[in-house]
Design an enzyme around this catalytic site. Structure first.
Site, short mmCIF file in Angstrom:
data_model
loop_
_atom_site.label_atom_id
_atom_site.label_comp_id
_atom_site.label_asym_id
_atom_site.label_seq_id
_atom_site.Cartn_x
_atom_site.Cartn_y
_atom_site.Cartn_z
N SER A 51 -5.45 -6.50 -0.38
CA SER A 51 -4.89 -7.74 -0.90
C SER A 51 -5.76 -8.96 -0.58
CB SER A 51 -3.46 -7.89 -0.36
OG SER A 51 -2.77 -8.90 -1.05
N HIS A 53 1.95 -2.70 -4.76
CA HIS A 53 0.98 -3.51 -4.03
C HIS A 53 0.73 -3.03 -2.59
CE1 HIS A 53 -1.38 -7.09 -3.44
NE2 HIS A 53 -0.69 -7.41 -2.37
N ASP A 92 0.96 -4.42 -10.19
CA ASP A 92 1.32 -3.55 -9.07
C ASP A 92 2.63 -3.98 -8.40
OD1 ASP A 92 0.73 -5.72 -7.45
OD2 ASP A 92 -1.05 -4.84 -6.52
#
Ligand SMILES: *[C@@H]1O[C@H](CO)[C@@H](O)[C@H](O)[C@H]1NC(C)=O
Length: 447
Positions: free
Chosen positions: A221, A417, A384
């Site tokens: 991320s 995610h 996601d």
């Protein structure tokens, strides 16, 4: 398109325990290693060192209150375990779920932009620190006493250990104070800049401790955005010497529409018992959140947020920030963040983006008469679950014209995610990639 955000919230409110139970059952699973790794026949001594760079909220964070701390209530004056040293765990601490304490958490996590410094600082009287920099320890669980519900990279690290990676020897972690971000060059960014300096040194020492082998960077991320900036700000000779490959997981290259929801109405990370308005101010104050607003270069003219009065595209971000009541964010956004999102610089090292896909992801937000204090109706699109597909693919798109295309995308459908760090099919892809990078350099392909 019946499944709106509102309905989801209703569902979760009806059963507040459900999300926690779901978390409880996500146990690490043993993983069968793909053949490619075994075929390489490398012992752990031959592995390229691996440095893990977590995402926002992806590591433990400690705080200490000094005499300058001005609690907003008696509760906050006394809340927080004050041991001998005064340091206590601020992230993740489950008492944040108790409304009175959510407020204390929010005021302590708040950042302040100082116009005179052109930089961000902690709230007065609040010191923060990240312990164990260099080790993967702080990335395993957000709270080591609540392992089952706060597992972050534990499964991923465990999988890497099966390949021969050992924490402190050829495996390293780079936790950071994820509330801070970076600014475009020419603007100070004390905490974020120090972080990429520290990360750079960690990369050098990881390489030195492993016979001078260049390292593999593995980010999740927001960690991908920091790492890209670190590489862009280093010389090409440094990158050649120290970086073998950059593997990103779920990197939000061009921000997310979800972040506009967070700024407008607060976001509770899917924990329905927290009132989003209690954490909204703190979330708005975070410099890294500002960095994750949708980038105009990628999201373009499309209306992302619609209210009874008007719509906002990514180009309208300054007006959007002002209209939601966060006028103080406009100047730092325009001067520090916007120029940073205009360009995804080429960095001259091979990059692999592993992304989730096919998960409902907020793409358009509709606000009614109640304004921004009421959670919006959400229309979902591909992504996601947090990051829109256009953002996950933005690096590939930005580098498409490059003379030597060095970015590869691996899409794992149905993986969201954060579950990309735990999901079996995602881990198989990640392991395959790490093995392949190692195998190529052991000379097994060249011979
Ligand atoms: C719409 O405009 C009115 C009048 O300027 C304002 O009071 C209201 O807050 C606005 N609503 C939203 C959701 O922007």
């Amino acid at each position: 398109m019946a499944n709106t955000h509102q309905e989801k919230l209703q569902e979760m409110k009806a059963n507040p325990i459900l999300p926690l139970l779901l978390l409880l059952f996500v146990f690490p699973m043993a993983l069968q290693l793909p053949a490619v790794c075994l075929a390489a026949g490398g012992s752990s001594a031959q592995l390229h060192p691996l440095v893990l760079i977590p995402g926002s909220g992806g590591n433990q964070l400690e705080a200490r209150l000094t005499k300058d701390y001005k609690p907003s209530s008696l509760v906050c004056a006394f809340a927080g375990s004050k041991g001998k040293s005064g340091w206590f765990r601020i992230w993740f601490d489950p008492t944040v779920l108790v409304p009175a304490l959510t407020r204390c958490f929010a005021e302590r996590m708040m950042l302040y932009y100082h116009a005179d410094l052109d930089d961000y600082r902690n709230a007065p009287g609040v010191e923060t620190r990240v312990s164990n920099f260099g080790s993967a320890e702080a990335l395993l669980y957000l709270n080591p006493y609540l392992k089952h519900i706060t597992d972050y990279m534990a499964t991923l690290v465990n999988t890497m250990e099966q390949l021969g990676y050992v924490d402190g020897h050829n495996l390293f972690g780079a936790p950071y104070d994820f509330r801070y971000g970076l600014a475009t060059e020419g603007h100070p960014s004390k905490v974020g800049t120090q972080y990429i300096e520290d990360l750079k040194q960690l990369i050098e020492s990881a390489s030195a401790a492993n016979g001078g082998k260049p390292v593999i960077l593995l980010s999740h991320s927001l960690g991908g955005l920091f790492t890209l900036q670190l590489l862009a700000r280093s010389s090409s000779s440094w990158r050649q010497k120290y970086v073998k490959h950059f593997v990103t997981l779920s990197a939000p290259w061009a921000g997310t529409v979800q972040e506009m929801l967070t700024f407008a109405s607060g976001y509770t990370l899917g924990i329905p018992i927290v009132d989003p308005l209690l954490v909204r101010g703190e979330q708005r104050s975070s410099e890294s959140n500002l960095w994750l607003l949708p980038a105009p270069k990628v999201f373009g003219e499309k209306p992302l947020v619609t209210t009874v009065n008007r719509s906002y595209s990514a180009w309208d971000m300054p007006e959007f920030l002002a209209d939601i009541g966060f006028g103080e964010g406009v100047y730092p956004y325009k001067t520090r963040i916007l120029p940073l999102t205009e360009d995804l610089p080429e960095v001259g090292v091979p990059v692999t983006c592993v992304i989730g896909g096919g998960v409902e992801t907020a793409e358009k937000l509709f606000y009614g008469e109640g304004g921004f204090d009421v959670q919006p109706e959400v229309v979902y699109g591909d992504g996601d679950g947090t990051v829109n597909m256009a953002s996950l693919l933005a690096l590939e798109a930005a580098w498409a014209e490059s003379a030597s295309p060095v970015v590869r995308v691996i899409r794992v459908d149905g993986v969201d995610h954060t579950s990309i760090l735990k999901d079996k099919s995602a881990l198989t892809e990640i392991v395959g990639e790490i093995c392949q990078i190692n195998a190529i350099s052991t000379g097994s392909l060249a011979s």
